[in-house]
Structures are given as structure tokens and as C-alpha cells.
Design an enzyme around this catalytic site. Structure first.
Site, PDB file in Angstrom:
ATOM      1  N   ASP A   1       0.821  -1.220   0.000  1.00  0.00           N
ATOM      2  CA  ASP A   1       0.000   0.000   0.000  1.00  0.00           C
ATOM      3  C   ASP A   1       0.856   1.272   0.000  1.00  0.00           C
ATOM      4  OD1 ASP A   1      -2.007  -1.817   0.308  1.00  0.00           O
ATOM      5  OD2 ASP A   1      -2.873  -0.915   2.099  1.00  0.00           O
ATOM      6  N   ASP A   2       0.206   2.361  -0.371  1.00  0.00           N
ATOM      7  CA  ASP A   2       0.709   3.738  -0.224  1.00  0.00           C
ATOM      8  C   ASP A   2       1.720   4.181  -1.285  1.00  0.00           C
ATOM      9  OD1 ASP A   2      -0.820   3.482   2.036  1.00  0.00           O
ATOM     10  OD2 ASP A   2       0.741   4.012   3.465  1.00  0.00           O
TER      11      ASP A   2
ATOM     12  N   HIS B   1      -5.992   2.963  -3.771  1.00  0.00           N
ATOM     13  CA  HIS B   1      -5.895   3.164  -2.313  1.00  0.00           C
ATOM     14  C   HIS B   1      -6.305   4.599  -1.963  1.00  0.00           C
ATOM     15  CE1 HIS B   1      -4.684   2.020   1.658  1.00  0.00           C
ATOM     16  NE2 HIS B   1      -3.588   2.750   1.717  1.00  0.00           N
TER      17      HIS B   1
ATOM     18  N   HIS C   1      -5.084   9.324   0.976  1.00  0.00           N
ATOM     19  CA  HIS C   1      -5.075   8.561   2.227  1.00  0.00           C
ATOM     20  C   HIS C   1      -5.884   9.202   3.347  1.00  0.00           C
ATOM     21  CE1 HIS C   1      -3.529   5.481   4.954  1.00  0.00           C
ATOM     22  NE2 HIS C   1      -3.037   4.888   3.884  1.00  0.00           N
TER      23      HIS C   1
ATOM     24  N   HIS D   1       3.873  -2.376   3.009  1.00  0.00           N
ATOM     25  CA  HIS D   1       3.998  -1.060   2.367  1.00  0.00           C
ATOM     26  C   HIS D   1       5.343  -1.004   1.658  1.00  0.00           C
ATOM     27  CE1 HIS D   1       1.068  -0.660   5.582  1.00  0.00           C
ATOM     28  NE2 HIS D   1       0.532   0.342   4.893  1.00  0.00           N
TER      29      HIS D   1
HETATM   30 ZN   LIG Z   1      -2.405   3.035   3.395  1.00  0.00          ZN
END
Ligand SMILES: [Zn+2]
Length: 248
Positions: A73-74, A124, A128, A215
Site C-alpha cells: 500500500d501507499d 488506495h 489517504h 507497504h
Molecule cells: Zn495506506
């Protein structure tokens, strides 16, 4: 005598049929469980159906390799995502990257590389934020804007959504055609940034058909992911993208 042989053959044929039917039932059950897991995940439930598996067992009951999905993620991150991609390619592993729209805008060439390497790209959100705390229009915009950005680079709209913090609610129905994907094992890699802790967390908790949350923005996440892959491949696990895990 001849008649007896024929009877024997018939009996063997019947036994084979029974075995075959039994195998079909087992195989069918396995696929049903996986699909149910997918639907549960798609509906936003954290709970997933787990299939029993021994750590040393190399194949499941249907004779397939045990599947597992790494998710990152991210990203994309300018340094560690390319490092992750190189390491994944060396191990012939496919993963899923849930990208942030604001990072996609900055590093489109990395997004392209993720796609070219055969990984799955998911959404995603844009920056955020906790989507359920935003007004509907803004929350939908976070998702829709990111979909458009990814489409502009890859030519494909993402089908899978991981909302930040795993937080979504039913009223956010702006992207009903997307499948929400949560996780089974949270490595907390962003928090510890400790290679050994990340590896231990996964190896202690992992089961067949699990989705691992990581991540790709930290050096420790790259090195830990590689150790996790090397160890679990030896235990007979096959790393797949979340669509393969949930729906194949
Ligand atoms: Zn995230």
C-alpha cells in the site's frame, strides 16, 4: 472366468468412479470456499474463510500449490518500489500494489513498470484520508480521481479498492463495481520498520489463501518481503495477485 474378469473390471470401474466423484466434491468445495472468501471480502467483511493447511504440506487437498498474496500500500515510492519490483522479478513473484493517486501523479513511470512486470494495480484513494469521515462527494472523488489517474497511465481501470485504514461504509456506493480488498495478516511494517519483526509476524501467522498487508515505502519492507518470499516458497507457497487468490 471371462465373465468374472468382466465383473472385476466393472467393479474397478465403479470404484474409480466413486473416487473420481469424491475428488470432484473435494475440489468443488475448495473453490466454493475461495469464492465465498472473495465475496465476503468484496462485501467489506474483515472475516475470511480459512482453509486448514499444515506448514510443511506443499500442496492442498486439490493438488494445487498453496496460494498467498502479498499486497503493498501507499506507493509508488521513488526508491523502494523500483527496488521491490527488481526483487520480485528475480523471484518470479506477482503481487498487488494499492496506489495513492497523489503518488501516481508524481511517479507515472513506476506505475507503468508495475503494470509491465505483471503485477495487479489497485486503488488506495487519492491522499489517504479516512473515506467514511468525508462527505460522500469528496470520498467518491478520492476513489474516482485515482481510478482516472491509473487509467491514464495503464489504459485499465482498477477493479480492486483498498480504502485507507480499511475504512469504508455501505453508503459510499459511488464505486459499486469495485471489489474491496482488506487483509488477513497486518505486518505493521510502516510502524516497526524492523526486518526481523516483520518477517516473524508473517511466518508465525500465515495460512493458505491469506492476504498480507505491507507497504513498499521502506527499505525494511523490501528486505522483509524477500525473506518472507524465500521462506514460504520453500514451504510450497505460490505468490499470486489478489484477483487470482479470490476468484480463480
Ligand atoms: Zn495506506
Amino acid at each position: 472366468m471371462k465373465g468374472k474378469n468382466i465383473w472385476k473390471k466393472c467393479l474397478m470401474f465403479d470404484v474409480c468412479c466413486v473416487c473420481f466423484l469424491f475428488l470432484m466434491v473435494i475440489t468443488g468445495t475448495g473453490k466454493g470456499a475461495k469464492l465465498q472468501q472473495g465475496l465476503k471480502t468484496a462485501a467489506g467483511g474483515l472475516e475470511t474463510i480459512r482453509q486448514a493447511s499444515g506448514a510443511a504440506q506443499e500442496e492442498n487437498v486439490s493438488g494445487e500449490k498453496k496460494k498467498i498474496a502479498l499486497t503493498f500500500d501507499d506507493g509508488p515510492h521513488p526508491q523502494y518500489t523500483p527496488e521491490m519490483l527488481v526483487a520480485l522479478k528475480e523471484r518470479n513473484v506477482k503481487a498487488t500494489f494499492f496506489l495513492l493517486g497523489q503518488e501516481v501523479e508524481k511517479y507515472p513511470e513506476i506505475v507503468k513498470q508495475i503494470q509491465e512486470d505483471g503485477h495487479l494495480i489497485g486503488n488506495h484513494s487519492y491522499k489517504h484520508e479516512q473515506l467514511s469521515k468525508l462527505p460522500m462527494e469528496q470520498a467518491c472523488n478520492q476513489v474516482g480521481r485515482t481510478n482516472e489517474l491509473i487509467y491514464g497511465i495503464t489504459g485499465l481501470y482498477p477493479s480492486y479498492l483498498r480504502p485507507p485504514f480499511g475504512d469504508w461504509h455501505e453508503k459510499l456506493d459511488c464505486e459499486v463495481n469495485m471489489v474491496e480488498v482488506l487483509w488477513d495478516v497486518d505486518t505493521l511494517d510502516w510502524s516497526s520498520q524492523n526486518h526481523a519483526k516483520i518477517v516473524e509476524k508473517v511466518l508465525k501467522n500465515v495460512q493458505e489463501n491469506d492476504i498480507i498487508l505491507m507497504h513498499d515505502g521502506y527499505e525494511t519492507s523490501v528486505t522483509a518481503a524477500m525473506e518472507i518470499i524465500d521462506t514460504l516458497q520453500k514451504q510450497g507457497y505460490e505468490f499470486v495477485t489478489v484477483d487470482q487468490l479470490l476468484f480463480e
